[in-house]
Design an enzyme around this catalytic site. Structure first.
Site, PDB file in Angstrom:
ATOM      1  N   SER A 118      -4.138   7.623   0.887  1.00 14.01           N
ATOM      2  CA  SER A 118      -3.606   6.309   1.230  1.00 14.01           C
ATOM      3  C   SER A 118      -4.343   5.271   0.398  1.00 14.01           C
ATOM      4  CB  SER A 118      -3.799   6.014   2.721  1.00 14.01           C
ATOM      5  OG  SER A 118      -2.995   6.848   3.509  1.00 14.01           O
ATOM      6  N   ASP A 143      -3.262  15.488   6.329  1.00 12.96           N
ATOM      7  CA  ASP A 143      -2.153  15.031   7.136  1.00 12.96           C
ATOM      8  C   ASP A 143      -1.192  16.195   7.323  1.00 12.96           C
ATOM      9  OD1 ASP A 143      -0.673  13.022   8.563  1.00 12.96           O
ATOM     10  OD2 ASP A 143       0.760  13.055   6.908  1.00 12.96           O
ATOM     11  N   GLY A 153       0.837  -1.198   0.000  1.00 11.40           N
ATOM     12  CA  GLY A 153       0.000   0.000   0.000  1.00 11.40           C
ATOM     13  C   GLY A 153       0.869   1.244   0.000  1.00 11.40           C
ATOM     14  N   ARG A 160       4.128  -4.704   9.469  1.00 10.52           N
ATOM     15  CA  ARG A 160       4.007  -3.814   8.311  1.00 10.52           C
ATOM     16  C   ARG A 160       5.284  -2.984   8.242  1.00 10.52           C
ATOM     17  NH1 ARG A 160       1.719   1.711   7.704  1.00 10.52           N
ATOM     18  NH2 ARG A 160       1.325   1.616   9.941  1.00 10.52           N
TER      19      ARG A 160
END
Length: 505
Positions: free
Chosen positions: A129, A122, A12, A266
């Site tokens: 995202s 952000d 991602g 992750r």
């Protein structure tokens, strides 16, 4: 072989866009970013209200080295789990309904999209995202979907007669600030942590030779004139660490798997450049995923002599060496160029993952090797594939035509125009229309990905819920939050595993 080793691995991206209002240099970036998200929130799910973000599954202060940063001492930029100070986390599946004031605050600042992505503010940037994907090709496509959403925001504001906003997909503002294009890779928690850190660093320090997007200016504040390979290199200041907005490390140690933490990590990569060239993006995502998988299965013995003597210094040296010939000092006392380091990683991936490679993996490996060959023998021949080369070739022609230096305002303006996402302004768009950039996807495919989730991951369930469930009010990577039939309570449905039909319960 572990019970999950044959499972596809999630990739991602998180892209912070530069944003500005033409003719208004004093426009507040936080306000502009909020207006961008609000613009899309009003349009993409109408007449239903926007789906907000459920922050209760966030855990940004946990460190994979076995410690947790104290919340009271954490820099505010790290507190991504509760930026609006909503109701405290309780772990309950049945939650009190947020107040209308909280709902109004949340919805325009962080929304979940029908393609399974998140679009939000952000710090001082609009950020996209991407949804979870299972291949490097899909990662490129759904990253490009974020660019399409940015273009839609600009178009919606123009059509409504609102103050215009311009999105740029780059990583520096030329005045000392940088913003991220982060990547996320799923790896098994059983993988040796020391190996993951140690053997990732030389790769991450040198991969910019094929996935850097190029930058005019040397130094964080462009103190020196020149052109370099990477936008982010000058902002790398540490080899290992938890931070993302200061003291930025090559290997980030945040332990926030967004999955069953007993089985998965992750790996959060924060030092890469935002790519507008498809091949550079494919190599960035694909090669990194393959290297992590090779480390995961134990292919490390032959990587012992790749340790860089000074990894941070190496990042800067590689970025400033357009010849790709500068030797990097290794702790063994030997030296290698960035090209030689990357060839070693390519060979070890091929050996370590033999028999475990998908068709997309094999495509990545073929393009990885071919690109290294081209860069070694005639780097300008990679101008249609490697973004920094394409940018350098164009700007160098213009610099010579104008008789200008690299600090000429016209060249600096072209550097910004390169990443402008307005179709009629973008230099990358002009090159694409002229057939001078290799595209892996059509515009129709990109537009489709902006509205639809990838298959095979929980993004499909999230995207479908956003599109079809009128009672959905919040979502996250690991949850869907819906109103009950009476509208009095919120019910959270967990989405723990990123991969559909995961063998791990």
């Amino acid at each position: 072989m572990s019970k999950s080793s044959a499972q596809p691995r999630v990739i991602g991206t998180e892209t912070e866009y530069g944003v500005y209002e033409p003719g208004n240099p004093h426009a507040n970036p936080i306000v502009m970013s909020t207006e961008a998200v609000t613009t899309y929130a009003k349009a993409y799910r109408a007449p239903l209200p926007a789906v907000g973000w459920d922050y209760r599954g966030e855990d940004p202060l946990n460190d994979i080295r076995g410690m947790r940063l104290d919340r009271a001492n954490a820099d505010p930029s790290l507190l991504t789990d509760d930026p609006y100070h909503l109701a405290p986390s309780g772990g309950s599946e049945s939650l009190p309904m947020p107040t209308e004031a909280q709902r109004r605050l949340l919805a325009p600042s962080a929304i979940v999209l029908p393609n399974g992505a998140r679009f939000y503010v952000d710090h001082a940037h609009p950020e996209y995202s991407s949804p979870e994907t299972l291949t490097a090709l899909d990662a490129v496509l759904w990253d490009k979907a974020g660019d399409e959403i940015a273009r839609r925001v600009m178009r919606l504001r123009d059509e409504a007669g609102e103050s215009p906003l311009v999105f740029v997909k780059n990583n520096v503002d030329g005045k000392g600030a940088t913003y991220g294009a982060h990547e996320n890779y799923q790896v098994e928690r059983t993988a040796d942590l020391d190996d993951l850190i140690r053997f990732s660093i030389p790769f991450l320090a040198t991969r910019q030779i094929f996935c850097g997007s190029g930058r005019v200016g040397i130094g964080q504040h462009s103190e020196r004139a020149g052109f370099q390979i990477s936008q982010r290199a000058d902002y790398v200041e540490n080899d290992i660490g938890l931070e993302t907005t200061f003291n930025r490390p090559i290997f980030n140690t945040r332990d926030e798997p967004h999955a069953n933490h007993h089985y998965w990590r992750r790996i959060h990569v924060i030092g890469g450049d935002a790519n507008l060239f498809d091949v550079s993006a494919l190599l960035r995502f694909g090669s990194t995923s393959l290297v992590l998988r090779a480390i995961e299965v134990g292919t490390t013995m032959e990587w012992e002599n790749l340790d860089l003597d000074n990894p941070v210094e190496a990042v800067h040296e590689v970025s400033q060496d357009l010849t790709l010939r500068r030797p990097l000092n290794l702790r063994s006392g030997e030296s290698m160029t960035a090209l030689q380091v990357q060839r070693r990683y390519l060979a070890l991936v091929q050996t370590g993952l033999e028999g475990r490679l998908s068709a997309v993996d094999q495509l990545v490996i073929e393009r990885w090797g071919r690109t290294l060959d081209t860069l070694e023998h005639d780097f300008l021949a990679a101008a249609a594939e490697v973004e920094w080369v394409g940018k350098y070739a164009l700007l160098e022609r213009q610099r010579k035509r104008l008789g200008a230096q690299w600090d000429d305002a016209r060249i600096i303006a072209m550097d910004l125009q390169w990443s402008d996402l307005r179709p009629h302004k973008s230099l990358v768009g002009a090159l694409q229309r002229a057939g001078m950039v290799e595209s892996l996807f059509t515009q129709d495919q990109v537009e489709w990905a902006a509205d639809n989730p990838p298959s095979g991951t929980r993004a499909a369930a999230r995207g479908a819920a956003v599109r079809d469930d009128e009672r959905l009010v919040q979502a996250s990577w690991t949850s869907l939050v819906t109103e009950d039939e009476d509208g009095a309570r919120l019910i959270r449905t967990p989405l723990v595993e990123p991969v559909a039909d995961s063998p791990v319960d």
